[in-house]
Structure formats: C-alpha cells, structure tokens
Motif scaffolding. Structure first.
Motif, short mmCIF file in Angstrom:
data_model
loop_
_atom_site.label_atom_id
_atom_site.label_comp_id
_atom_site.label_asym_id
_atom_site.label_seq_id
_atom_site.Cartn_x
_atom_site.Cartn_y
_atom_site.Cartn_z
N PHE A 82 1.34 -1.08 0.44
CA PHE A 82 -0.29 -0.12 0.00
C PHE A 82 0.89 1.72 0.19
CE2 PHE A 82 0.42 -0.71 4.26
CZ PHE A 82 1.03 -0.17 5.27
N LYS A 83 0.05 2.28 -0.12
CA LYS A 83 0.95 4.03 -0.41
C LYS A 83 0.22 4.26 1.05
CE LYS A 83 1.37 4.36 -5.12
NZ LYS A 83 0.84 5.60 -6.44
N LEU A 84 1.25 4.82 1.87
CA LEU A 84 0.92 5.68 3.03
C LEU A 84 1.19 7.06 2.51
CD1 LEU A 84 0.85 5.14 5.82
CD2 LEU A 84 3.00 5.47 6.73
N ILE A 85 0.11 8.01 2.37
CA ILE A 85 -0.37 9.19 2.44
C ILE A 85 -0.32 10.14 3.29
CG2 ILE A 85 -0.69 10.97 0.88
CD1 ILE A 85 0.69 8.63 -0.15
N ASN A 86 0.24 10.74 3.89
CA ASN A 86 -0.42 11.78 5.70
C ASN A 86 -1.04 10.94 6.55
OD1 ASN A 86 0.51 14.35 4.00
ND2 ASN A 86 -1.98 14.65 3.27
N ASN A 87 -0.63 9.52 6.79
CA ASN A 87 -0.41 8.83 7.54
C ASN A 87 -1.64 8.11 7.27
OD1 ASN A 87 1.05 9.74 9.36
ND2 ASN A 87 -0.59 11.55 10.70
N LEU A 88 -2.47 8.21 5.89
CA LEU A 88 -3.18 7.46 5.24
C LEU A 88 -3.00 5.89 4.64
CD1 LEU A 88 -6.26 10.24 5.41
CD2 LEU A 88 -5.34 8.95 6.93
N ILE A 89 -3.67 5.02 4.50
CA ILE A 89 -3.50 3.50 3.57
C ILE A 89 -4.40 3.42 2.12
CG2 ILE A 89 -3.75 1.59 3.69
CD1 ILE A 89 -2.92 0.60 5.98
N ILE A 90 -3.40 3.78 0.88
CA ILE A 90 -4.62 3.58 -0.44
C ILE A 90 -4.03 2.53 -0.82
CG2 ILE A 90 -4.60 5.10 -2.17
CD1 ILE A 90 -4.98 6.44 0.22
N ILE A 91 -4.97 2.10 -0.82
CA ILE A 91 -4.26 0.77 -1.94
C ILE A 91 -5.29 0.30 -3.19
CG2 ILE A 91 -4.70 -1.26 0.39
CD1 ILE A 91 -7.40 -1.45 0.50
N PRO A 92 -5.01 -0.53 -4.31
CA PRO A 92 -5.29 -0.23 -5.47
C PRO A 92 -6.86 -1.76 -5.73
CG PRO A 92 -3.56 -1.33 -5.48
CD PRO A 92 -3.69 -1.58 -4.35
N LEU A 97 -4.99 14.87 -0.44
CA LEU A 97 -4.55 13.99 -0.46
C LEU A 97 -2.80 13.54 -1.85
CD1 LEU A 97 -5.75 10.98 1.06
CD2 LEU A 97 -4.53 12.45 2.06
N GLY A 98 -3.11 14.93 -2.83
CA GLY A 98 -2.09 14.80 -3.77
C GLY A 98 -2.30 13.85 -4.83
N ILE A 99 -3.38 12.41 -4.54
CA ILE A 99 -3.39 11.49 -5.04
C ILE A 99 -4.57 10.97 -5.42
CG2 ILE A 99 -3.43 10.23 -3.13
CD1 ILE A 99 -2.11 7.73 -4.28
N ASP A 100 -4.92 10.21 -6.84
CA ASP A 100 -6.33 10.01 -7.74
C ASP A 100 -6.55 9.54 -5.73
OD1 ASP A 100 -6.12 12.26 -9.40
OD2 ASP A 100 -6.15 10.43 -10.65
N VAL A 101 -7.86 9.41 -5.51
CA VAL A 101 -8.48 8.89 -4.54
C VAL A 101 -10.16 8.29 -4.53
CG1 VAL A 101 -9.07 8.28 -2.21
CG2 VAL A 101 -6.93 9.47 -2.73
N ASN A 102 -10.99 7.17 -5.21
CA ASN A 102 -12.02 6.96 -5.97
C ASN A 102 -12.67 7.05 -4.48
OD1 ASN A 102 -9.17 5.89 -8.14
ND2 ASN A 102 -10.58 7.58 -8.59
N GLY A 103 -12.21 6.00 -3.60
CA GLY A 103 -13.43 5.28 -2.99
C GLY A 103 -12.71 5.08 -1.22
N ILE A 104 -13.18 4.71 -0.69
CA ILE A 104 -13.54 4.08 1.01
C ILE A 104 -13.43 2.66 1.00
CG2 ILE A 104 -12.89 5.08 2.79
CD1 ILE A 104 -14.19 7.20 2.13
N ILE A 105 -13.13 1.45 1.67
CA ILE A 105 -13.25 0.93 1.62
C ILE A 105 -12.85 0.55 3.47
CG2 ILE A 105 -11.41 -0.25 0.88
CD1 ILE A 105 -13.17 -2.76 -0.09
N GLY A 106 -14.31 -0.37 4.12
CA GLY A 106 -13.56 -0.68 5.19
C GLY A 106 -13.77 -2.23 5.55
#
Length: 439
Positions: free
Chosen positions: A37-47, A132-141
């Motif tokens: 995953f990518k860690l952006i501003n403490n947040l986890i971004i996954i494809p 966040l400066g990166i394309d984020v298209n959704g939230i999953i939890g």
C-alpha cells in the motif's frame, strides 16, 4: 446412485448460494495473501479493480460500507442495480444524495468479491484526491476487514489478509491484545488517557483519520477542553467541514505501550452530532497513533493485537505551524529544458567552441491552492488567503513538491522561515512568515 446425484446437487446449490453472497475471499487454495500500500499523510491507499476499472481506495476502519467518490466514473464502472438514497456523515452540512448499487465485482490481487454493494456519492465537495495529492476514488473498510484476519505492517507498507479458519496466533512477548467492541458494525477499543489523572476511554478505531486522537468534550465528567488550545480545521466529512480545537495530552496508554505528549483534537458538537448518539463513545484513535505499531485486526474473533512498534513509534507528534491546509488544484503544463545535442566548432589550430542545442519537453505538473487557513496563524497574519494559488515555496516551484512534503515542511521546525509566491486575481504576490507553535 440417486443419493450420489442428490449429494452433488446439494453441493452445487451450496456453492452457488455462497458465491452469490457479498463476501470477500482469497482466490485459489492460498490461506493468505499480501498486498502493498501507499502511505499518504498517515493514510493507507490500496489499488482495487471495480468492474474491471482500476481505482484507488482509502482503507478506513471507521466506515462499515464501501463508498465510491467519483461519479464521473459511473458509466465506465457499469454500476448495477442502482437505487437513489440519502446519506449523512461527519461535517456541518445536511444529508447528501447517493446511489446504492449491488452485485459489483471487486478485485484486490487475489482478494475477490463478485457481489459487492457500494454507495456512490453524488457530491463533488467530498474530494479526498485534492487533499491527498493522489487520485482516491473510494473508501473501503468493514466490508473488507470482517472476512479476514488482517495484519498491517506500516514499516514495510504491506497488508496480509489471512483466512480466519486457517490462522494461528504466534507467541509474542511484545504484543498487547484488546477486545474489539462493535457498534453499528464499527470497531472500538478501551484505552487509558492521562489528563491530570488517568481516565478510561472508549475509542473508535479510525484508520481513515490522519490525526492521533479525538476526544468528545463532556463525553465523560473528566473530559473537557483544556485552557491551552487553539481553534483549527480538523478535516472534511461526507456532510461538510469539521472544525474544533487542538491541544496536547500528557499520555495515552495502550496496554503497556505509552505515548507521551500526543496531539489531541476536540471536534465541535455541530460537526459530529451523529457521533454523540453512541453514548459510551469518548472519541477516536486515528492513524497518527495506529501507524506506530504493527496491528492485527481480527473482526471474526473480536480481537485486536498491537505488536512491536513500527519505525514511526518514536516520531514526535507535530502540528501544522503555518495555519495553511493545502490542496491539489489540478495540473499545469510545464516546459522542461533538456539538452538534445552538443555541436563542436573549430579545427586543430583553433580553439574549439561547443554549442548546446536545447529541446523543451512539456509535462503536466501538480498545482496547489490554499484550501483552508487558520485564523490568527502565521500565514493568516502575513496576509495569505483561502483560494490563493501557490506558485513557489522558498524559491522553488511548488510543482516540485508532493503534497505530503509540503505538509511536512509546514510542521518541521518552530521559527523556520517560509516564503510563498502566490497568484491571486491573476496577480503574483510574495509573502513571508515564520512557523510558530500554536501552543
């Protein structure tokens, strides 16, 4: 023979029925699967691929269902079984329009779900990508966590999804186990904070929140906003901006692990009115603390394990000392000069002359704007305003920075001088200020 045929039919019926369920599983016979995953501003971004379209999702334990945030993708995603609904989240706004869609295919490497339900948000105001400066298209939890035992390693930036029926816990001397409590399908743990005295608190585990700790004022007789605080923008929820007050807390204790002088925020009641409906809740523990550990989320067995600290454990808790909340402002076309060839003139009896021939290559680079500015902060006092487009930072083009690099710069050192060249109403202006601790 009839009995054997009946047995096969029942197995096929069971397989078809289970396959139609909204459930994530690992393809093949593997008992676990690891993704980066990518860690952006403490947040986890996954494809994640949604109906064969590649998207980026924020992994957020603070949400139960899956959200899509970019409705311009609606046609290409071919959302199925659409139903109009209304949603309400954090923020000062009202309910927002959304689309409920069933039976969508989600694929994260070998993690698969053919029948997933999503909520697609109409509003373009809730824009994670620009912040966040990166394309984020959704939230999953919760939809993803409830089907696995999930191990998150912030140091290596890997997530391991384990089949709960095949998973075995290892002996671990430096582990702390907590019972997970669920309210509206969201996970909570009990911790202890020190504000003049030790206080037990019930906290939502929110990996989608970049702050360390939120506490709800008056949620306990011992919890109140300290005298030393400052007003600030805390973030954006589905229903609008969230404002509140920031301060420091002496300690937060997670078992035997103690974090001192941690940042704490007290969100305004109007921004989080719905959160107060859970009377036993005292606040939220966010990813600024979570990233300091290796964590095992075991939703099936209602268990959370924090293992030995990550490389971030000893990092100081920093504040944005500029007062500026920067956001992505689209892209600009930038010409970059490159040497195409070098021509040499002259002969054996003459001094050689070298002429460089340049070629310009044009590229899209990020542009940034001031999305929020804290009143009476160094940047506000200097004269900067919300909406200003930032052209240069300390003499360097702003597009040479990543958004998280700018955030770090604004949190780096008390007294550090910052120069911003901005554009306002098509006029360029230079501003200068010094970072200052707000407390």
């Amino acid at each position: 023979m009839k009995r054997k045929i009946l047995h096969i039919i029942l197995l096929l019926f069971f397989y078809a029925n289970s396959y139609a369920q909204d459930k994530f599983f690992i393809l093949g016979n593997d008992n676990s699967y690891t993704v980066s995953f990518k860690l952006i501003n403490n947040l986890i971004i996954i494809p994640i691929e949604v109906n064969d379209v590649k998207l980026n999702f924020l992994l957020d334990t603070g949400v139960d269902n899956t959200l899509l945030l970019n409705l311009t993708l609606e046609d290409s995603l071919r959302l199925k079984n659409i139903e109009e609904i209304r949603l309400r989240g954090l923020g000062e706004g009202e309910y927002i329009n959304a689309i409920k869609s069933k039976n969508n295919a989600f694929k994260l490497g070998k993690i698969f779900n053919k029948n997933h339900m999503v909520y697609a948000i109409h509003s373009q105001d809730f824009d994670l990508s620009s912040r966040l400066g990166i394309d984020v298209n959704g939230i999953i939890g919760g939809d993803l966590f409830k089907n696995f035992i999930v191990e998150i390693n912030y140091t290596t930036r890997n997530i391991k999804f384990n089949n709960p029926s095949k998973y075995t816990y290892k002996n671990c001397k430096r582990c702390e186990d907590f019972e997970l409590h669920f309210y509206q399908n969201k996970p909570y743990i009990y911790a202890t904070i020190d504000v003049e005295k030790e206080i037990p608190v019930k906290l939502l585990i929110d990996s989608g929140g970049s702050d360390a700790l939120w506490l709800f004022d008056q949620s306990s007789v011992d919890i109140s906003i300290p005298e030393r605080h400052f007003n600030d923008y805390l973030g954006r929820g589905l229903s609008g901006n969230v404002y509140g007050k920031r301060s420091k807390i002496k300690k937060i204790m997670l078992g035997s692990y103690i974090l001192e002088n941690a940042n704490v925020a007290y969100p305004d009641f109007n921004s989080i009115e719905n959160a107060y409906k859970h009377e036993g809740r005292n606040g939220t523990i966010g990813s600024e603390i979570l990233k300091r550990f290796r964590i095992i989320y075991d939703y099936p067995n209602k268990r959370l394990t924090i293992k030995k600290p990550s490389k971030y454990f000893k990092d100081p808790f920093l504040y944005n000392m500029s007062g500026i909340e920067m956001a992505h402002n689209g892209n600009v076309v930038v010409g970059e000069r490159e040497v195409e060839m070098a021509k040499v003139y002259g002969n054996q009896n003459e001094q050689a002359t070298v002429q460089l021939v340049y070629n310009y290559v044009y590229a899209l680079k990020p542009s940034y704007r001031i999305a929020e500015i804290r009143k009476n902060s160094p940047a506000h006092i200097a004269g900067l305003k919300q909406g200003d487009v930032v052209l240069k930072i300390n003499g360097k083009p702003a597009y040479n920075y990543k958004l998280q690099d700018i955030t770090y710069l604004f949190s780096s050192k008390n007294g550090k001088k910052i120069k911003l060249l901005i554009e306002r109403n098509e006029i360029e202006m230079l501003y200068e200020f010094k970072l200052k601790m707000p407390l």
